[in-house]
Design a protein around this motif. Structure first.
Motif, short mmCIF file in Angstrom:
data_model
loop_
_atom_site.label_atom_id
_atom_site.label_comp_id
_atom_site.label_asym_id
_atom_site.label_seq_id
_atom_site.Cartn_x
_atom_site.Cartn_y
_atom_site.Cartn_z
N UNK A 66 0.83 -1.21 0.00
CA UNK A 66 0.00 0.00 0.00
C UNK A 66 0.86 1.25 0.00
N UNK A 67 2.00 1.21 0.66
CA UNK A 67 2.89 2.38 0.68
C UNK A 67 3.51 2.61 -0.70
N UNK A 68 3.86 1.53 -1.40
CA UNK A 68 4.36 1.67 -2.77
C UNK A 68 3.29 2.27 -3.67
N UNK A 69 2.06 1.79 -3.55
CA UNK A 69 0.95 2.29 -4.38
C UNK A 69 0.70 3.77 -4.10
N UNK A 70 0.88 4.19 -2.86
CA UNK A 70 0.67 5.59 -2.49
C UNK A 70 1.89 6.47 -2.78
N UNK A 71 2.91 5.89 -3.41
CA UNK A 71 4.09 6.66 -3.79
C UNK A 71 5.10 6.86 -2.69
N UNK A 72 4.95 6.16 -1.58
CA UNK A 72 5.88 6.28 -0.45
C UNK A 72 6.87 5.12 -0.51
N UNK A 73 7.81 5.22 -1.43
CA UNK A 73 8.73 4.13 -1.72
C UNK A 73 9.60 3.77 -0.51
N UNK A 74 10.13 4.76 0.16
CA UNK A 74 10.97 4.51 1.33
C UNK A 74 10.23 3.75 2.43
N UNK A 75 9.02 4.19 2.73
CA UNK A 75 8.21 3.50 3.75
C UNK A 75 7.81 2.11 3.26
N UNK A 76 7.58 1.96 1.98
CA UNK A 76 7.25 0.65 1.43
C UNK A 76 8.39 -0.34 1.62
N UNK A 77 9.60 0.11 1.36
CA UNK A 77 10.77 -0.75 1.56
C UNK A 77 10.94 -1.08 3.03
N UNK A 78 10.79 -0.08 3.90
CA UNK A 78 10.90 -0.31 5.34
C UNK A 78 9.86 -1.32 5.82
N UNK A 79 8.62 -1.16 5.41
CA UNK A 79 7.56 -2.10 5.79
C UNK A 79 7.86 -3.50 5.26
N UNK A 80 8.34 -3.57 4.03
CA UNK A 80 8.63 -4.88 3.42
C UNK A 80 9.73 -5.60 4.18
N UNK A 81 10.78 -4.87 4.53
CA UNK A 81 11.93 -5.50 5.20
C UNK A 81 11.66 -5.82 6.67
N UNK A 82 10.72 -5.12 7.30
CA UNK A 82 10.46 -5.33 8.73
C UNK A 82 9.13 -6.02 9.00
N UNK A 83 8.51 -6.54 7.98
CA UNK A 83 7.22 -7.20 8.17
C UNK A 83 6.16 -6.23 8.66
N UNK A 84 6.10 -5.09 8.01
CA UNK A 84 5.11 -4.07 8.41
C UNK A 84 5.42 -3.51 9.79
N UNK A 85 6.73 -3.33 10.05
CA UNK A 85 7.21 -2.90 11.38
C UNK A 85 6.63 -3.82 12.45
N UNK A 86 6.86 -5.13 12.21
CA UNK A 86 6.38 -6.19 13.11
C UNK A 86 4.85 -6.13 13.26
N UNK A 87 4.18 -5.91 12.18
CA UNK A 87 2.71 -5.85 12.08
C UNK A 87 2.10 -4.61 12.76
N UNK A 88 2.83 -3.93 13.59
CA UNK A 88 2.27 -2.77 14.29
C UNK A 88 1.96 -1.66 13.29
N UNK A 89 2.89 -1.40 12.38
CA UNK A 89 2.66 -0.38 11.36
C UNK A 89 1.51 -0.73 10.44
N UNK A 90 1.37 -2.00 10.13
CA UNK A 90 0.27 -2.44 9.27
C UNK A 90 -1.06 -2.26 9.98
#
Length: 123
Positions: A66-90
């Motif tokens: 969803x972050x990639x789709x919204x144009x937030x590439x940096x946050x998308x990569x961070x979410x992808x690598x951390x599992x959505x910030x351990x699901x808390x961010x998701x």
């Protein structure tokens, strides 16, 4: 009644806040510029329900789409690598889904407005 008088009614998920914002943003545009704005904006605008579905994919291993789709590439990569910030961010993004989409759509409205205002359609 003119079909182009209020074309924003074509968006089923548009809330009153977004509707008011768009009406205010296009107030000073000519009719041709408003049509151009609508054409550009409708191609850039994201649907709240689609973003919610992309956000929910974070619970099955595709965090950050969803972050990639919204144009937030940096946050998308961070979410992808951390599992959505351990699901808390998701989880937070599921709750904030509408505000994330509205923020993106407002940015696209600004961009579309600049393009429409710069067009020389009415001349």
């Amino acid at each position: 009644m003119n079909m182009h008088q209020d074309p924003y009614m074509n968006f089923a998920d548009m809330g009153p806040e977004e509707m008011g914002f768009l009406q205010q943003a296009t107030r000073e545009l000519s009719e041709e510029q408003k049509k151009y704005f609508y054409m550009v904006y409708s191609n850039k605008r994201k649907n709240t329900n689609e973003i919610l579905i992309f956000t929910l994919l974070g619970f099955v291993g595709a965090a950050g789409i969803h972050r990639f789709v919204l144009g937030q590439i940096g946050m998308g990569i961070l979410y992808f690598l951390t599992g959505g910030l351990c699901f808390i961010g998701t989880i937070v993004d599921v709750v904030k889904n509408k505000s994330l989409t509205l923020e993106y759509n407002k940015n696209m409205a600004y961009e579309s407005h600049r393009m429409a205002a710069m067009s020389n359609i009415n001349n």
